[in-house]
Design a protein around this motif. Structure first.
Motif, PDB file in Angstrom:
ATOM      1  N   SER A  41      18.555  18.833  20.204  1.00 63.78           N
ATOM      2  CA  SER A  41      19.012  17.473  20.517  1.00 63.78           C
ATOM      3  C   SER A  41      17.849  16.642  21.015  1.00 63.78           C
ATOM      4  O   SER A  41      16.972  17.146  21.729  1.00 63.78           O
ATOM      5  N   ARG A  42      17.888  15.398  20.624  1.00 62.94           N
ATOM      6  CA  ARG A  42      16.782  14.517  21.005  1.00 62.94           C
ATOM      7  C   ARG A  42      16.939  14.082  22.464  1.00 62.94           C
ATOM      8  O   ARG A  42      18.009  13.647  22.887  1.00 62.94           O
ATOM      9  N   ALA A  43      15.855  14.258  23.220  1.00 57.98           N
ATOM     10  CA  ALA A  43      15.877  13.857  24.624  1.00 57.98           C
ATOM     11  C   ALA A  43      15.508  12.381  24.730  1.00 57.98           C
ATOM     12  O   ALA A  43      15.069  11.767  23.745  1.00 57.98           O
ATOM     13  N   ALA A  44      15.685  11.833  25.921  1.00 59.77           N
ATOM     14  CA  ALA A  44      15.438  10.401  26.124  1.00 59.77           C
ATOM     15  C   ALA A  44      14.005  10.022  25.768  1.00 59.77           C
ATOM     16  O   ALA A  44      13.735   8.929  25.279  1.00 59.77           O
ATOM     17  N   ASP A  45      13.045  10.931  26.004  1.00 62.00           N
ATOM     18  CA  ASP A  45      11.642  10.588  25.732  1.00 62.00           C
ATOM     19  C   ASP A  45      11.243  10.835  24.271  1.00 62.00           C
ATOM     20  O   ASP A  45      10.069  10.747  23.919  1.00 62.00           O
ATOM     21  N   GLY A  46      12.220  11.136  23.426  1.00 58.80           N
ATOM     22  CA  GLY A  46      11.924  11.316  21.998  1.00 58.80           C
ATOM     23  C   GLY A  46      11.620  12.760  21.628  1.00 58.80           C
ATOM     24  O   GLY A  46      11.598  13.103  20.449  1.00 58.80           O
ATOM     25  N   SER A  47      11.381  13.613  22.622  1.00 60.26           N
ATOM     26  CA  SER A  47      11.132  15.025  22.306  1.00 60.26           C
ATOM     27  C   SER A  47      12.476  15.709  21.997  1.00 60.26           C
ATOM     28  O   SER A  47      13.537  15.084  22.089  1.00 60.26           O
ATOM     29  N   PHE A  48      12.420  16.983  21.656  1.00 61.48           N
ATOM     30  CA  PHE A  48      13.661  17.700  21.328  1.00 61.48           C
ATOM     31  C   PHE A  48      13.929  18.798  22.338  1.00 61.48           C
ATOM     32  O   PHE A  48      13.024  19.561  22.695  1.00 61.48           O
ATOM     33  N   ASP A  49      15.166  18.828  22.806  1.00 61.07           N
ATOM     34  CA  ASP A  49      15.614  19.946  23.641  1.00 61.07           C
ATOM     35  C   ASP A  49      16.198  20.993  22.715  1.00 61.07           C
ATOM     36  O   ASP A  49      17.016  20.685  21.841  1.00 61.07           O
ATOM     37  N   ILE A  50      15.777  22.221  22.935  1.00 60.36           N
ATOM     38  CA  ILE A  50      16.306  23.320  22.129  1.00 60.36           C
ATOM     39  C   ILE A  50      17.144  24.204  23.041  1.00 60.36           C
ATOM     40  O   ILE A  50      16.682  24.620  24.105  1.00 60.36           O
ATOM     41  N   ALA A  51      18.355  24.472  22.608  1.00 60.21           N
ATOM     42  CA  ALA A  51      19.228  25.342  23.413  1.00 60.21           C
ATOM     43  C   ALA A  51      19.938  26.302  22.476  1.00 60.21           C
ATOM     44  O   ALA A  51      20.028  26.067  21.263  1.00 60.21           O
ATOM     45  N   GLY A  52      20.447  27.378  23.028  1.00 53.69           N
ATOM     46  CA  GLY A  52      21.220  28.312  22.221  1.00 53.69           C
ATOM     47  C   GLY A  52      22.529  27.669  21.775  1.00 53.69           C
ATOM     48  O   GLY A  52      23.101  26.850  22.496  1.00 53.69           O
ATOM     49  N   ASP A  53      22.982  28.050  20.596  1.00 53.50           N
ATOM     50  CA  ASP A  53      24.243  27.507  20.075  1.00 53.50           C
ATOM     51  C   ASP A  53      25.387  28.407  20.550  1.00 53.50           C
ATOM     52  O   ASP A  53      25.498  29.555  20.118  1.00 53.50           O
ATOM     53  N   PRO A  54      26.234  27.883  21.447  1.00 56.92           N
ATOM     54  CA  PRO A  54      27.300  28.744  21.978  1.00 56.92           C
ATOM     55  C   PRO A  54      28.289  29.204  20.909  1.00 56.92           C
ATOM     56  O   PRO A  54      29.000  30.194  21.106  1.00 56.92           O
ATOM     57  N   ASP A  55      28.321  28.504  19.784  1.00 52.87           N
ATOM     58  CA  ASP A  55      29.283  28.872  18.735  1.00 52.87           C
ATOM     59  C   ASP A  55      28.725  29.889  17.748  1.00 52.87           C
ATOM     60  O   ASP A  55      29.446  30.356  16.867  1.00 52.87           O
ATOM     61  N   HIS A  56      27.430  30.174  17.854  1.00 50.96           N
ATOM     62  CA  HIS A  56      26.863  31.078  16.840  1.00 50.96           C
ATOM     63  C   HIS A  56      27.136  32.536  17.227  1.00 50.96           C
ATOM     64  O   HIS A  56      26.780  32.976  18.335  1.00 50.96           O
ATOM     65  N   PRO A  57      27.760  33.303  16.311  1.00 50.16           N
ATOM     66  CA  PRO A  57      28.175  34.666  16.684  1.00 50.16           C
ATOM     67  C   PRO A  57      27.020  35.644  16.876  1.00 50.16           C
ATOM     68  O   PRO A  57      27.241  36.750  17.367  1.00 50.16           O
ATOM     69  N   ALA A  58      25.790  35.271  16.480  1.00 54.29           N
ATOM     70  CA  ALA A  58      24.667  36.194  16.713  1.00 54.29           C
ATOM     71  C   ALA A  58      24.212  36.160  18.163  1.00 54.29           C
ATOM     72  O   ALA A  58      23.650  37.135  18.659  1.00 54.29           O
TER      73      ALA A  58
END
Ligand code: SF4
Length: 901
Positions: free
Chosen positions: A20-37
């Motif tokens: 997801s794009r953060a306010a400063d234009g960079s990207f936040d990367i987080a785990g996907d809670p819906d992904h079964p892996a």
């Protein structure tokens, strides 16, 4: 912008991530809670993905080598014409076997599919192999021998049902951390779940094991033949399953009895005590739900396929397969090794789990592709392929998304091969790698986050890789490049693709074709009708997916039917083999190579992250203290590791965690990140005779001190020029937060330290603050370059490595907006006035928690457990990869000298 769901580009766990794009234009990367892996979890490598998205070093436009050796920018038309004409000419003059592709488990399935189709169906050669050959080809061959197809029977959910996990040749805690955390979470819920680790090294994975068997390297077949014989001797055979669903049991047992019939004999061969061996055998015998997870320690061997089958044999004899919580589980190292196997991206397979050696399979695929000719025999496997390049039999090679000059065994020969090859095409995301240096044509590839496609993880789960970044410069996905070359070679009709989606649905259709006549496990016909929108929205799904609307298949062989001609699984009689080369007087140690926790492959992506670089920043050799003493090397000093194939110079880490006479060197460093640490150059190129997988775990080696006259380091906001590095004997580069760190060592002391220091830092402007101290007699020199209120660089050198200050506090000065007076006072000493500011080397990369902070919390603040440390400092509370180190610190802190803190 809504978060974009995609898949981690690193290991075979295949975690879902959200960008997801953060306010400063960079990207936040987080785990996907819906992904079964991964259900939202990420290891530190995945969590640091946001730090790796910068364009530093990217290859942004096609480049063509000029006659003088330089490179010029070219248009796509020029570059693609050159590639197409080059391949066409060489095929016309020398035949299809004179060209080859060498691809990668990092490629999305779509790119892999198109490359394989061009090579096998249109060039007419089997010469397309992949770096996955180095990772799991022994597992593929073992699966085919046992099951008739390359089938992974189990899934991650099985860890929630199993009662025993046997981890063989796998440092799961570091190499597949999210799966390891899942195992530990299951164990916490059900403490009766036991974990056994079979590994010559005492790795982080062993910290939480119920039993660690430190087997002698290369003796796995002894161990599992011993288990097979012991199960048989004790009447622990699942006779009903064996009679109904297997063949070959009698022969396999007979060979196992001959070679492993005596526990005492097996224990001696494996270097284990009888008690420990029997403990394992009893545990296996009395636990119906067993998963045996294996990885490179099994596969990367001159007997890798036999090792795989020795494991599978035990599962078949006891019927521990096709049931929840039971089965052999080959976990893949690379993110899309499995996708490569689906499309046939190995020189030994055709496509869609059909075989090159079967005329009917060839006919079927040729008809499907509408190809003019089809390869009629397996091509050259990776090591043989580069040998053929070396001998001039292969004259043109296209290398995609991989760095064979670093990763292959006998890597100096690979380098020499490419330097002599008539046409080397490299498509990559990075401009400067050890391999791109030899390219005649360099094609800029779209990177993770910029391209569309799919990948398949270790449990057969297909997940989408989605773009969330614009494609920089004129970079393109690899499937596009291959398509364009194919069209220029006259194959436009068969390569009509305008999107990854179009490639995927063709791949899915091929997987479903002729399943009635030639049933096989890989079948995703149910995805062949996906519209572009449905492909975009595709949720993770496990194959087989035989019909539209099918929800995927968690586990294979639940009906006891396999893909052999008899529909029975085969127990394969396997004889134990010693590794190809035994240590001798000249090379008395055994070199084992592998990954470390926070780096990935040749560091082209992870090397950009300061967080990841901080855990184990330098190339090293791990050696037992006793062997260190015998070899005359010292902990923290440099040593030269050499084998009959090559040598490297790395830092010594003495540790009782490695067995005596074994040494371990990580695979990640290369000529871009260190002066002399490409361990692939040392590895014996001997391979498994069936799979062609090299023996990365067992090369006879020797170790000797690498004497230098001084040691030092530089921290600098700007990268040092190569000319500066050429002036030192040894260096290693580390990415810091807003600075670069260089560890240095030299032979011959500079005549004039002042001139040397300034030259090293690029002769800073005379007006700049230049703080300096030197002691010629002691051979010590320290300087700092300050501009305004900010530190620009500092350099420290000393005769003795132990006299150099710790790097952590100095590194922290580079993120300060301005230096305090106290900082300036401490600058040339290299330590803060307040010792509490020195955090020590990083242990928890997720939260940047240093060793000294942890030790203080244990000693001074009463933190007496991992939980207590987590509550106080947050360390260990995210990915959990550092928990074994936290436990070790908790165990040793009370005994450490105060001075360490
Ligand atoms: Fe990526 Fe593997 Fe870590 Fe998951 S476990 S985040 S797939 S590196």
């Amino acid at each position: 912008m809504n978060p974009v769901k995609t898949t981690c580009p690193y290991c075979g766990v295949g975690c879902g991530v959200r960008a997801s794009r953060a306010a400063d234009g960079s990207f936040d990367i987080a785990g996907d809670p819906d992904h079964p892996a991964n259900f939202g979890k990420l290891c530190v490598k995945g969590a640091a993905l946001g730090e790796t998205l910068g364009l530093e070093g990217r290859l942004l436009h096609p480049l063509i080598r000029e006659a003088g050796g330089g490179r010029r920018e070219a248009s796509w038309d020029q570059a693609l014409n050159l590639v197409a004409k080059g391949f066409q000419r060489i095929i016309e003059q020398h035949g299809p076997e004179a060209v080859a592709l060498y691809v990668s488990g990092q490629l999305p399935t779509e790119d892999y599919y198109v490359a394989n189709k061009l090579a096998k169906g249109f060039f007419g050669t089997g010469n397309i192999d992949t770096n996955s050959r180095l990772c799991m080809s022994s597992a593929v061959a073992g699966h085919k021998r046992a099951f008739g197809n390359d089938s992974v029977p189990v899934c991650y959910e099985d860890f929630d049902h199993t009662d025993l996990v046997v981890l063989v040749g796998s440092n799961t805690a570091w190499c597949h951390p999210v799966v390891f955390q899942r195992i530990l979470a299951a164990k916490q819920l059900r403490p009766e779940l036991k974990v056994v680790v079979i590994d010559p090294r005492r790795t982080a994975t062993c910290e939480q094991a119920d039993l660690h068997l430190p087997v002698r390297g290369g003796t796995d077949v002894w161990l599992f033949n011993g288990l097979l014989a012991w199960l048989h001797q004790h009447g622990l055979v699942d006779t009903a399953f064996v009679e109904a669903h297997t063949e070959g049991a009698r022969e396999a047992i007979a060979v196992a009895e001959q070679t492993g019939g005596s526990v005492a004999h097996v224990a001696r061969a494996c270097g284990l005590s009888e008690e420990k061996l029997l403990e394992f055998y009893r545990l296996f015998a009395c636990t119906p739900r067993v998963i045996t997870l294996f990885s490179q320690g099994v596969n990367q061997s001159s007997a890798g396929v036999d090792k795989v089958n020795s494991i599978i044999n035990c599962h078949l004899l006891t019927g521990r397969i096709g049931k929840p919580g039971a089965g052999p589980f080959s976990i893949t190292g690379q993110p899309n090794a499995m996708g490569g196997r689906e499309v046939g991206g190995l020189a030994t397979s055709l496509a869609a789990h059909l075989e090159l050696t079967e005329p009917r399979h060839r006919e079927l695929v040729q008809t499907f592709w509408g190809s003019p000719r089809i390869a009629d025999r397996p091509g050259l496997k990776a090591v043989d392929l580069f040998q053929a390049v070396c001998e001039g039999r292969v004259k043109a090679i296209w290398i995609m998304a991989t760095n064979p000059v670093v990763s292959l065994p006998d890597a100096d020969t690979v380098r020499g091969s490419l330097s002599r090859c008539e046409l080397v095409v490299v498509s990559d995301v990075m401009e400067q790698t050890d391999t791109t240096r030899y390219a005649h044509v360099l094609l800029p590839a779209a990177a993770w986050g910029e391209r569309e496609g799919t990948g398949t993880n270790s449990e057969r789960r297909i997940s989408r890789q989605r773009a969330f970044l614009p494609v920089p410069g004129s970079a393109k996905p690899d499937w596009w490049m291959v398509t364009q070359v194919a069209r220029r070679m006259g194959f436009a009709k068969a390569f009509p693709y305008e999107s990854a989606h179009e490639v995927f649905v063709e791949h899915a259709r091929l997987s479903g074709s002729s399943q009635d006549e030639l049933p096989r496990d890989f079948n995703i016909a149910g995805l062949a009708e996906l519209t572009p929108e449905q492909y975009d929205a595709l949720a993770p799904i496990q194959w087989p997916v035989p019909q539209v609307g099918h929800g995927g298949t968690a586990r294979l062989f639940t009906d006891g039917r396999f893909y052999t001609a008899s529909a029975r699984a085969r127990l394969v009689p396997v004889l134990p083999h010693a590794p190809a080369n035994a240590p001798d007087d000249d090379y008395p140690l055994v070199l084992n190579t592998g990954r470390i926790r926070d780096q990935w492959h040749t560091m082209t992506r992870t090397g950009k992250s300061p967080r990841l670089a901080s855990h184990l920043p330098e190339p090293f050799v791990e050696i037992h203290p006793h062997d260190a003493m015998l070899s005359g090397v010292q902990d923290g000093r440099l040593a030269r590791v050499s084998t009959r194939w090559g040598a490297c110079v790395v830092r010594v880490r003495a540790s009782a965690d490695v067995l005596q006479r074994q040494i371990f060197v990580p695979i990640h460093w290369n000529d871009q990140t260190a002066s002399d640490a490409r361990v692939g150059a040392l590895v014996d190129p001997v391979v498994d005779p069936i799979s062609g997988q090299p023996e990365f775990k067992h090369t006879p080696a020797q170790l000797e001190p690498f004497d230098v006259d001084w040691h030092g380091f530089v921290l600098a906001r700007a990268a040092l020029p190569q000319s500066a590095l050429d002036s030192v004997t040894w260096w290693s580069r580390i990415q810091g937060s807003r600075f670069f760190r260089y560890e240095l060592a030299g032979r011959g002391k500079p005549q004039d330290w002042h001139a040397w220091g300034r030259a090293l830092l690029g002769n800073p402007h005379e007006d700049a603050d230049w703080l300096e101290a030197s002691d010629a007699a002691e051979g010590a020199y320290r300087a700092a370059h300050v501009v305004g209120e900010r530190i620009e660089a500092c350099v420290f050198a000393s005769k003795c490595v132990e006299d150099l200050p710790a790097r952590a506090w100095l590194s922290g000065l580079f993120v300060r907006a301005q230096l305090e007076e106290a900082d300036r006072v401490g600058l040339l000493v290299g330590t803060p006035l307040d010792p509490a500011q020195d955090t020590g080397p990083t242990v928890c990369s997720c939260f940047g928690v240093g060793r000294k902070v942890i030790l203080r919390a244990i000693r001074e603040q009463g933190a007496d457990s991992v939980d207590a440390l987590g509550t106080r400092l947050k360390c260990g509370t995210n990915c959990g990869s550092c928990i074994p180190e936290l436990r070790a610190l908790l165990a040793t802190a009370p005994h450490l000298e105060q001075a360490v803190v």
